[in-house]
Design an enzyme around this catalytic site. Structure first.
Site, PDB file in Angstrom:
ATOM      1  N   SER A 171       0.835  -1.213   0.000  1.00  7.19           N
ATOM      2  CA  SER A 171       0.000   0.000   0.000  1.00  7.19           C
ATOM      3  C   SER A 171       0.858   1.246   0.000  1.00  7.19           C
ATOM      4  CB  SER A 171      -0.836   0.080   1.273  1.00  7.19           C
ATOM      5  OG  SER A 171      -1.701  -0.969   1.380  1.00  7.19           O
ATOM      6  N   HIS A 197      -2.329  -3.542  -6.529  1.00  9.12           N
ATOM      7  CA  HIS A 197      -2.831  -3.172  -5.202  1.00  9.12           C
ATOM      8  C   HIS A 197      -4.330  -3.411  -5.055  1.00  9.12           C
ATOM      9  CE1 HIS A 197      -3.683   0.221  -2.117  1.00  9.12           C
ATOM     10  NE2 HIS A 197      -3.289  -0.857  -1.484  1.00  9.12           N
ATOM     11  N   GLU A 218      -5.455  -1.287  -8.197  1.00 16.97           N
ATOM     12  CA  GLU A 218      -4.554  -0.321  -8.837  1.00 16.97           C
ATOM     13  C   GLU A 218      -3.353  -1.088  -9.395  1.00 16.97           C
ATOM     14  OE1 GLU A 218      -5.287   3.624  -6.021  1.00 16.97           O
ATOM     15  OE2 GLU A 218      -3.795   2.192  -5.386  1.00 16.97           O
ATOM     16  N   ASN A 234      -5.143   6.131  -1.837  1.00 19.72           N
ATOM     17  CA  ASN A 234      -4.607   6.538  -0.533  1.00 19.72           C
ATOM     18  C   ASN A 234      -4.010   7.939  -0.546  1.00 19.72           C
ATOM     19  OD1 ASN A 234      -5.411   4.373   0.990  1.00 19.72           O
ATOM     20  ND2 ASN A 234      -3.554   3.188   0.609  1.00 19.72           N
TER      21      ASN A 234
HETATM   22  P1  NAI Z   1      -1.268  -9.449   7.507  1.00 24.31           P
HETATM   23  O1  NAI Z   1      -0.417  -9.076   8.664  1.00 24.31           O
HETATM   24  O2  NAI Z   1      -2.718  -9.762   7.748  1.00 24.31           O
HETATM   25  O3  NAI Z   1      -0.626 -10.741   6.789  1.00 24.31           O
HETATM   26  C1  NAI Z   1       0.698 -10.831   6.404  1.00 24.31           C
HETATM   27  C2  NAI Z   1       1.086 -12.308   6.353  1.00 24.31           C
HETATM   28  O4  NAI Z   1       2.381 -12.407   5.767  1.00 24.31           O
HETATM   29  C3  NAI Z   1       1.164 -12.975   7.722  1.00 24.31           C
HETATM   30  O5  NAI Z   1       0.371 -14.153   7.722  1.00 24.31           O
HETATM   31  C4  NAI Z   1       2.646 -13.296   7.887  1.00 24.31           C
HETATM   32  O6  NAI Z   1       2.860 -14.506   8.603  1.00 24.31           O
HETATM   33  C5  NAI Z   1       3.117 -13.402   6.474  1.00 24.31           C
HETATM   34  N1  NAI Z   1       4.523 -13.121   6.250  1.00 24.31           N
HETATM   35  C6  NAI Z   1       5.237 -12.090   6.772  1.00 24.31           C
HETATM   36  N2  NAI Z   1       6.485 -12.115   6.294  1.00 24.31           N
HETATM   37  C7  NAI Z   1       6.567 -13.178   5.445  1.00 24.31           C
HETATM   38  C8  NAI Z   1       7.594 -13.720   4.623  1.00 24.31           C
HETATM   39  N3  NAI Z   1       8.799 -13.180   4.581  1.00 24.31           N
HETATM   40  N4  NAI Z   1       7.301 -14.804   3.879  1.00 24.31           N
HETATM   41  C9  NAI Z   1       6.100 -15.375   3.919  1.00 24.31           C
HETATM   42  N5  NAI Z   1       5.077 -14.910   4.692  1.00 24.31           N
HETATM   43  C10 NAI Z   1       5.329 -13.827   5.430  1.00 24.31           C
HETATM   44  O7  NAI Z   1      -1.097  -8.317   6.429  1.00 24.31           O
HETATM   45  P2  NAI Z   1      -2.145  -7.751   5.352  1.00 24.31           P
HETATM   46  O8  NAI Z   1      -3.034  -6.762   6.010  1.00 24.31           O
HETATM   47  O9  NAI Z   1      -2.741  -8.893   4.631  1.00 24.31           O
HETATM   48  O10 NAI Z   1      -1.186  -6.921   4.382  1.00 24.31           O
HETATM   49  C11 NAI Z   1      -0.292  -7.560   3.510  1.00 24.31           C
HETATM   50  C12 NAI Z   1       0.191  -6.594   2.463  1.00 24.31           C
HETATM   51  O11 NAI Z   1      -0.922  -6.047   1.760  1.00 24.31           O
HETATM   52  C13 NAI Z   1       0.981  -5.396   2.995  1.00 24.31           C
HETATM   53  O12 NAI Z   1       1.960  -5.053   2.068  1.00 24.31           O
HETATM   54  C14 NAI Z   1      -0.089  -4.306   3.079  1.00 24.31           C
HETATM   55  O13 NAI Z   1       0.455  -3.023   2.967  1.00 24.31           O
HETATM   56  C15 NAI Z   1      -0.926  -4.625   1.858  1.00 24.31           C
HETATM   57  N6  NAI Z   1      -2.309  -4.169   1.905  1.00 24.31           N
HETATM   58  C16 NAI Z   1      -3.063  -4.286   3.037  1.00 24.31           C
HETATM   59  C17 NAI Z   1      -4.392  -3.850   3.047  1.00 24.31           C
HETATM   60  C18 NAI Z   1      -5.232  -3.986   4.276  1.00 24.31           C
HETATM   61  O14 NAI Z   1      -6.258  -3.303   4.360  1.00 24.31           O
HETATM   62  N7  NAI Z   1      -4.885  -4.840   5.226  1.00 24.31           N
HETATM   63  C19 NAI Z   1      -5.001  -3.253   1.851  1.00 24.31           C
HETATM   64  C20 NAI Z   1      -4.146  -3.262   0.682  1.00 24.31           C
HETATM   65  C21 NAI Z   1      -2.844  -3.662   0.738  1.00 24.31           C
END
Ligand code: NAI
Length: 397
Positions: free
Chosen positions: A128, A149, A161, A199
């Site tokens: 993001s 995105h 996006e 954003n």
């Molecule tokens: P989250 O914290 O819910 O999930 C992330 C997952 O990645 C976790 O299960 C973790 O164990 C895993 N992980 C972390 N490092 C890792 C690695 N090196 N290799 C494999 N797995 C790994 O995070 P979320 O909210 O799903 O966000 C993920 C990405 O999406 C981020 O880049 C965030 O900026 C982006 N994003 C999030 C949004 C949201 O509203 N939550 C919306 C749009 C984008």
């Protein structure tokens, strides 16, 4: 150029809120999907979420049992984050990561993936706030890295996006877009700049409302009611911040501010910082701008029509200025900016279309009055708005 189709095998790394949804969307559109996560509990939860989601589809009559089972059989789960553990992904031609929002960790992951995938595979990031160029810069072949995105929840929100970095080949961006279009999403092209479209353009919805609150113009319930009742927004800014989480919203604002080299127009509000410091995060902590604890009494809005219009006019003028400035700086086309705000954050109208309906000269007059009063950079009208008003031209063109 190989066009992606339902036969293309998809890899998703990170089985958190976003990765689980993205994997489900791809599997529901016929792809075989490998979903990997470094943490075993995330994988277990992902399997549970997918099974429940498919059961719900059957229950609601949206999918036949066989079709729902077929979706689940197309999903493979991998626990791990090393090259050896990613071996199951070696045939994936499109891999998207949705892991922790940390540049160093994402760079290591992409380098690892390059050692596992074929030369032609596309590497996408769901980041993001990080620069796609910085993620691509760590790769041997930065041409195949692109931002894709999704919005939360990925299964429901239509907008995606597509963000090519300076180094991304046109071909890769086009193919990524075609693939995500096949998944029934609405895609827009955005420049690799802080906050991309949504954003960035949406910032004043929160920051100008916080300004109004800080100046004592109105309380949160009144500002929210003004934006809902006069503007037709589905949620007011404070309700929405409480839903998103004040910590998450503050992090996005801070990252855009930093990414814009501390341009004063994007400065976060102290009120928001204090809310985060106090642990008043919103719905998830049961207290934010509103109180969500059992028995709490909801505050009443003071529905003075003139006050409501004054609030709405000021916030909308700031949002429109933000959208026009994004056109001016070539972040995206006017049509894509309008699409992004209606499909990504459910705005009742595209901001540029809205400005054309109201009359761009009225928006300019409102901004100039604010600028005269405050002498602050944040109220400076976009040069493009001024030019379009001078020439009598529409903004959404
Ligand atoms: P989250 O914290 O819910 O999930 C992330 C997952 O990645 C976790 O299960 C973790 O164990 C895993 N992980 C972390 N490092 C890792 C690695 N090196 N290799 C494999 N797995 C790994 O995070 P979320 O909210 O799903 O966000 C993920 C990405 O999406 C981020 O880049 C965030 O900026 C982006 N994003 C999030 C949004 C949201 O509203 N939550 C919306 C749009 C984008």
């Amino acid at each position: 150029m190989t066009v992606f189709n339902a036969e293309t095998m998809i890899g998703v790394i990170g089985a958190g809120a976003m990765g689980v949804g993205i994997a489900q969307v791809a599997a529901q559109h016929g792809h075989r999907v490998v979903l990997a996560d470094a943490v075993a509990s995330s994988i277990a939860k992902a399997q549970e979420v997918h099974a429940k989601a498919m059961a719900r589809e059957v229950e609601k009559g949206r999918l036949a049992r066989e079709a729902a089972d077929a979706v689940l059989t197309r999903l493979t789960y991998v626990e791990g984050a090393s090259a050896a553990e990613f071996a199951a992904m070696s045939a994936c031609e499109f891999v998207i990561e949705a892991i922790v929002e940390n540049l160093g960790v994402k760079q290591v992951l992409f380098r690892t993936l390059e050692g596992v995938l074929s030369e032609s595979a596309v590497l996408a990031s769901n980041t993001s706030s990080l620069s796609i160029a910085a993620i691509a810069g760590a790769c041997q072949n930065p041409e195949r890295v692109v931002g894709v995105h999704f919005f939360n929840p990925a299964t429901l929100m239509p907008l995606v996006e597509i963000i090519p970095a300076i180094s991304t080949s046109d071909d890769v961006a086009k193919r990524a877009r075609v693939l995500v279009d096949l998944w029934g999403k609405v895609t827009v092209m955005a420049a690799d700049t802080p906050g991309f479209i949504v954003n960035r353009v949406a910032r004043p919805f929160y920051s100008e409302s916080l300004r109004l609150l800080e100046e004592g113009v109105a309380d949160v319930a009144t500002i929210d009611a003004a934006m809902r009742n006069v503007g037709g927004f589905r949620m007011g800014p404070f309700e929405l911040m409480d839903l998103i989480g004040n910590d998450v919203n503050f992090a996005v604002t801070s990252s855009v501010f930093e990414g814009m080299f501390f341009d004063g127009r994007y400065r976060p509000a102290n009120t928001q910082r204090r809310m985060v410091e106090a642990g008043l995060l919103g719905r998830k902590s049961k207290r934010g701008y509103y109180d969500y604890r059992d028995g709490a009494i909801a505050p009443t809005a003071h529905l003075d029509v003139k006050l409501a219009e004054r609030i709405f006019d000021r916030v909308l003028a700031m949002l429109i200025n933000s959208a026009v400035d994004a056109v001016h700086q070539r972040i995206a086309s006017p049509a894509d900016i309008d699409l992004a705000m209606t499909k990504g954050v459910n705005y009742p109208k595209g901001l540029l279309t809205w400005a054309d309906e109201i009359g761009p000269h009225k928006i300019l007059r409102c901004l100039d009055a604010l600028h005269d009063e405050y002498r602050e950079e944040r109220y400076r009208a976009s040069p493009l708005l001024r030019e379009r008003v001078r020439l009598g031209q529409a903004l959404n063109s």
